[in-house]
Structures are given as structure tokens and as C-alpha cells.
Design an enzyme around this catalytic site. Structure first.
Site, mmCIF file in Angstrom:
data_model
loop_
_atom_site.group_PDB
_atom_site.id
_atom_site.type_symbol
_atom_site.label_atom_id
_atom_site.label_comp_id
_atom_site.label_asym_id
_atom_site.label_seq_id
_atom_site.Cartn_x
_atom_site.Cartn_y
_atom_site.Cartn_z
ATOM 1 N N HIS A 156 0.882 -1.163 0.000
ATOM 2 C CA HIS A 156 0.000 0.000 0.000
ATOM 3 C C HIS A 156 0.923 1.217 0.000
ATOM 4 C CE1 HIS A 156 -2.341 -3.056 2.234
ATOM 5 N NE2 HIS A 156 -3.424 -2.465 1.775
ATOM 6 N N ASP A 159 2.238 1.989 3.369
ATOM 7 C CA ASP A 159 3.181 1.035 3.979
ATOM 8 C C ASP A 159 4.595 1.463 3.689
ATOM 9 O OD1 ASP A 159 0.963 -0.630 4.330
ATOM 10 O OD2 ASP A 159 1.396 -1.744 2.492
#
Ligand code: XUL
Ligand code: CO
Length: 491
Positions: A156, A159
Site C-alpha cells: 500500500h 506502507d
């Protein structure tokens, strides 16, 4: 050398505050550096290290490249079954399985649960939201993948890079980390299986992203997807995933379901348009999940996703990324979900994990059950194998398994389980007894009245005449028990 570990002082050997005030990571809590961890001083000799590492900056100094040692090995840090270049059914294991590491679990999950904070020891991570920390994490991740022998990873946006005060700042941070990801990909040959945007952690998304009742939130989500697509494209990503984290509702008392579904479709159509505009050729995926965090998620299972895609004219642009724990939360087996997708020519990729029947929420455990991996690989082989997709370990260590080496044990177990599943599935297909049984079970449709039904040559009147002339049909046993016993022949 492109990066340095933080000094011991900067690493702060105390617990970090459990919750961040702003800019949460995908899984809400800051990484905690465990107070009692000690950094091991034993290290590999420089000559054994891949070119991007020096003995100074290893994240996993105790661990050498994981080798295949065969089923008799008693070394827990070796593969017993996964032998990347071994050919099974005409293709190398690594090309069948296309394993991926999920950045959010391997690198960002602190292993907290609703009753306690993070336990994970990640000595390379200083727990800050700085770009430097995010860049250092990149190299830890690539060292991990390299030592594990996994070819792909997934992320993501939040992340890999921190969410900062404004979209512009977040985008700049994302670009700076993408520079590092690009370098690391080039130096190691690792590839991005898919990217995605985290549209569910930040408070602005508490009522949804594409389905939020607030147009400003919709716009923010669109801007975030745009940037995540740009970076996925830049890094040569083979796919891009949409998991509808909060695209659903908590209560129908405040919800206009039809309007929300229309909005979600608009967001996806915009993504299709933008994909064409930037020339991104990767595959789009939707990932079904019935609930958690919302009460009901619109993309609840494969069938619901396919219906949504058909209703809104999106079928040509999306495939499904199916996750085992989501399938079971939806009350289906993983095999059921895969078959529904394959029947619509829409199986794209797999989030490989498993749940716990006794717990009942999305526990994201590593898969070790060979029946499960066999069933998954049977379906993957049946559709002719992955093209853009793969087996992304959307799985985390248990809270009790907090050491860095546990990341290796977890992934090795999952990879070995899938290697065995692949071999068993291939043996089942080559042996052909299941296929022959299923074919013979439907044989009455191959000729005579059955063939006419399938071809659409008869209607109710002809079938009534058939029954009047032929009487009661003769049924054969389904032989469920015999077939369940047969599975064990291959294990
Ligand atoms: C959450 C989940 C996500 C998606 C990507 O249950 O599976 O991590 O895989 O957003
Ligand atoms: Co997932």
C-alpha cells in the site's frame, strides 16, 4: 552504500508510543522496538553478501540465504519442498507459484491486537515517520526477499512511505521512497506484483473512501489512487489492487446504498481512464471481503464482485484477487471462491493466507494446510496458471512470534506448503481419476436428450414427451466418500 542503520541512540531502546497522533500507517500502530532486544553481532563474511549489502547494514545478520535441503532436512531455516528451479508439470516451481511478500505485514505490522500493543522486534526500524526510516525499511525488505528467495512484493502507498500533513508532502515522501524501491528492484531483480492505496486507515476514510458520503473524501481517495497508480507504473508493477477496506456501511439507517455503489463504480471508471492515459498495462484486481472493518462490505465475495463489475460495465478491466481468510469469512471455501472467479474468466491473483475457525475474524495466518494449498493449486493449474498474478502472502506472524527470524519461519512454511500443494495438484491432474469421474458424472449430457438440452434444441414440451416415453431416470451415486478417500492417495 545507499543507506545506514540508525545509531543506537536514535533507535531508542524504549517502547514507542503505542499510537501515532497523525499519519497512521496501514495497520494503525507504530512499530515498537522491543526494550530487551539485542542486536546480534555475528555476521556474514562480506563475500557472501549480495552487492547491495555490507556487513554494516544487514537487517538479518544471522540469516543466510535459505536453501532447499529436501524433505529429510531437520533445519527449520531450509526449504523441504520448495525448490525454485525444479520443474513440475513442465514449469519451474517459482514460475507456477510467483510468491510475493506483503510489505504491510512483513515490514509494518507491529503484531498488536485489540488488547495489547505491538511486540515485533524490527531493529532496522526506528519507529519514526521519517522518510529516512522508510527508505531504510526498503533495504531491509529487499534483503529479506533476497535471503528468502521470493521474487515479488506488494504494498500500500502508506506502507512504504509515511502519510504527512498534506497530499503534496505525502506525495513527495512517496517519490523519495519510490527512488529507493526502484534502486533496490534494479539491484536485486525483485519485482512488484501489485501496488495499492490505503484508503481505510486515515480518519478521513472512517465513513468510506469511494463510498464516503463526503465528496471531498471521494476526491482525496481519487488523488491517492492516482498517485499510487503512478508509482506502481513507474516501478513496473504487474498489477494494481482495489480492496474496499471501508467501502460498505456500518448501518443502513444512515446509508444510501445505491448512491454509494454508483460512486464506487465512478471511482473505478476513473481509474480505468487514468490507466489508459498513463499507459499502465498491469492488471486491475478487486479483492473480495465480506466485513471487517465495516459491517458489510459491498465487494463481499467473488459473486458479488462479478455482479458489481457486470452491472457497471467494468468486467473487461478487472479480475479478482482472492484471499483465503476473506473467503471463509464470507462463508465459502477458498476453492468455491476460486471456481466462481474462474467460471467468469476473472481469477487474477491470490492473497495466500488462512484463518482460524475458532477465532472467526481475519487472522491472516500463514498457510500450512496441504489440503488447502492443493485445492488452490488445482484451481490455478486448471485455469492454465497465473499470468500477472501470484501468491501474495497476506499473512502475519502471531503476536507471540516477535523476532525477525519468525518472518523467515512463517514464509518458509507457507512456501513449502504451496510447493507440496503444487506437486499434489499436478499429480491429481496427471493421474486423471477425479477428472474422469466428474466427466462420467455428466455423461448423460454428452449424447441424446442431454446434448439437445445443452445445445438449446429442446424446450418444455419435448422434455415432457421425453419423460412420458422414458419414465424415471436412473441416478448414479455421487461417491463423495470414495473421492475424499482418493485425495489421500496423493498426499
Ligand atoms: C485486508 C487485506 C488487504 C488487501 C490490500 O484484509 O486483505 O491487505 O490485501 O489492501
Ligand atoms: Co488481502
Amino acid at each position: 552504500m545507499t543507506h545506514q542503520w540508525p545509531s543506537l541512540k536514535a533507535m531508542s531502546f524504549g517502547l514507542h508510543p503505542a499510537f501515532r497522533l497523525r499519519g497512521p500507517s496501514t495497520f494503525t500502530q507504530n512499530p515498537s522496538v522491543h526494550p530487551c532486544h539485542s542486536r546480534c553481532t555475528r555476521s556474514l563474511s562480506a563475500s557472501l553478501l549480495p552487492p547491495y549489502l555490507t556487513t554494516m547494514n544487514e537487517a538479518f545478520p544471522d540469516i543466510q540465504k535459505i536453501q532447499f535441503e529436501g524433505p529429510k532436512s531437520r533445519n527449520p531455516l531450509a526449504f523441504k519442498h520448495y525448490n525454485a528451479d525444479e520443474v513440475v508439470g513442465g514449469k519451474k516451481m517459482r514460475d507456477h507459484l510467483r510468491f510475493g511478500v506483503a510489505y504491510w505485514h512483513a515490514m509494518r505490522n507491529t503484531l498488536s491486537d485489540p488488547f495489547g500493543g505491538g511486540t515485533a522486534q524490527r531493529p532496522w526500524d526506528d519507529g519514526s515517520s521519517s522518510v529516512e526510516n522508510a527508505q531504510r525499511r526498503v533495504w531491509a525488505c529487499f534483503e529479506f526477499m533476497d535471503k528468502l528467495g521470493v521474487d515479488y512484493y506488494c504494498w500500500h502507498d502508506r506502507d512504504v512511505a509515511p502519510e504527512l500533513d498534506t497530499l503534496a508532502e505525502s506525495n513527495r515522501a512517496f517519490d523519495a521512497v519510490a527512488d529507493e524501491l526502484e534502486k533496490a528492484q534494479q539491484q536485486t531483480g525483485k519485482k512488484l506484483l501489485w501496488g495499492t492505496a490505503c484508503l481505510f486507515s486515515h480518519a478521513r476514510y472512517c465513513q468510506g473512501a469511494g463510498t464516503s458520503p463526503n465528496a471531498g473524501v471521494f476526491a482525496y481517495a481519487a488523488a491517492q489512487v492516482k498517485k499510487a497508480m503512478d508509482v506502481t507504473h513507474r516501478l513496473g508493477g504487474e498489477g494494481y489492487t482495489f480492496w474496499g477496506g471501508r467501502e460498505g456501511y456500518a448501518t443502513l439507517w444512515n446509508t444510501n446504498m445505491k448512491r454509494e455503489l454508483d460512486h464506487l463504480a465512478r471511482l473505478l471508471h476513473m481509474a480505468v481512464d487514468y490507466k489508459q492515459k498513463i499507459g499502465f498495462t498491469g492488471q486491475f484486481y478487486i479483492e473480495p471481503k465480506p466485513r471487517e472493518p465495516s459491517t458489510h462490505q459491498y465487494d463481499s465475495d467473488s459473486a458479488a464482485c462479478l455482479n458489481f463489475l457486470r452491472e457497471y460495465g467494468l468486467m473487461d478491466h478487472f479480475k479478482l484477487n482472492i484471499e483465503t481468510n476473506h473467503a471463509t469469512l464470507a462463508g465459502h471455501t477458498m476453492r468455491h471462491e476460486l471456481q466462481v472467479a474462474i467460471a467468469a474468466n476473472a481469477l487474477g491473483s491470490v492473497d495466500a493466507n488462512t484463518g482460524d475457525e475458532l477465532i472467526g475474524w481475519d487472522t491472516d495466518q500463514f498457510p500450512t494446510d496441504i489440503y488447502l494449498t492443493t485445492e488452490i493449486m488445482l484451481e490455478v493449474l486448471r485455469m492454465g496458471g497465473f499470468t500477472t498474478g501470484g501468491l501474495n502472502f497476506d499473512a502475519k506472524c502471531r503476536r507471540e512470534s516477535f523476532e525477525p527470524v519468525d518472518l523467515f519461519h512463517a514464509h518458509i512454511g507457507g512456501m513449502d506448503a504451496f510447493a507440496r500443494g503444487l506437486k499434489v495438484a499436478n499429480a491429481i491432474i496427471e493421474d486423471g481419476r477425479f477428472a474422469a469421474f466428474i466427466k462420467s458424472r455428466y455423461a448423460s449430457f454428452d449424447t441424446g436428450i442431454g446434448a439437445k438440452i445443452e445445445k438449446g434444441e429442446v424446450g418444455f414440451e419435448e422434455l415432457e414427451a421425453h419423460v412420458l416415453a422414458n419414465g424415471e431416470p436412473l441416478l448414479a451415486s455421487g461417491r463423495q466418500e470414495m473421492l475424499e478417500n482418493l485425495v489421500n492417495d496423493y498426499l
